[in-house]
Design a protein around this motif. Sequence first.
Motif, mmCIF file in Angstrom:
data_model
loop_
_atom_site.group_PDB
_atom_site.id
_atom_site.type_symbol
_atom_site.label_atom_id
_atom_site.label_comp_id
_atom_site.label_asym_id
_atom_site.label_seq_id
_atom_site.Cartn_x
_atom_site.Cartn_y
_atom_site.Cartn_z
ATOM 1 N N ALA A 110 21.545 -11.927 77.568
ATOM 2 C CA ALA A 110 21.944 -11.306 76.301
ATOM 3 C C ALA A 110 20.710 -10.800 75.577
ATOM 4 O O ALA A 110 19.598 -11.276 75.825
ATOM 5 C CB ALA A 110 22.696 -12.304 75.419
ATOM 6 N N TYR A 123 25.403 -8.007 76.347
ATOM 7 C CA TYR A 123 25.648 -9.187 77.164
ATOM 8 C C TYR A 123 25.846 -8.807 78.621
ATOM 9 O O TYR A 123 26.435 -7.762 78.923
ATOM 10 C CB TYR A 123 26.911 -9.919 76.676
ATOM 11 N N LYS A 170 29.950 -12.214 78.884
ATOM 12 C CA LYS A 170 30.578 -11.518 77.774
ATOM 13 C C LYS A 170 31.892 -12.182 77.395
ATOM 14 O O LYS A 170 32.705 -12.512 78.270
ATOM 15 C CB LYS A 170 30.796 -10.049 78.131
#
Length: 127
Positions: free
Chosen positions: A49, A60, A65
């Motif tokens: 990230a 991300y 994610k």
Amino acid sequence: QVQLVESGGGLVQAGGSLRLSCAASGRTFSRYIMGWFRQAPGKEREFVAAISWSAINTDYAGSVKGRFTISRDNAKNTVALQMNSLKPEDTAVYYCAADDNGSKWYLRRNEYEYDYWGQGTQVTVSS
């Protein structure tokens, strides 16, 4: 010179949560792109990230994610990674990194663009 110190790693069961923190020294922290990377045993280090200097932009890896959230507090020179719904495949050493050129957001996933690295913190997720 910038020093980064991670904390918050540990052992957690699958489905659990951990919050990693990274404390940075340096007066220009607010200008840095901050990133988190991880390296599992026998694998290359990979992007997890990133957050822009203003915190307006975040990015991300697809594998995290929706489960991980990156944030920063420029007043405290800290960046955090909230990790929820952890999976055994999230097991790795997690590294905090800083890119002192805040304008290069387009290179946020490239580890070679980061200028400073923490020592890493181990995250182990048991099944």
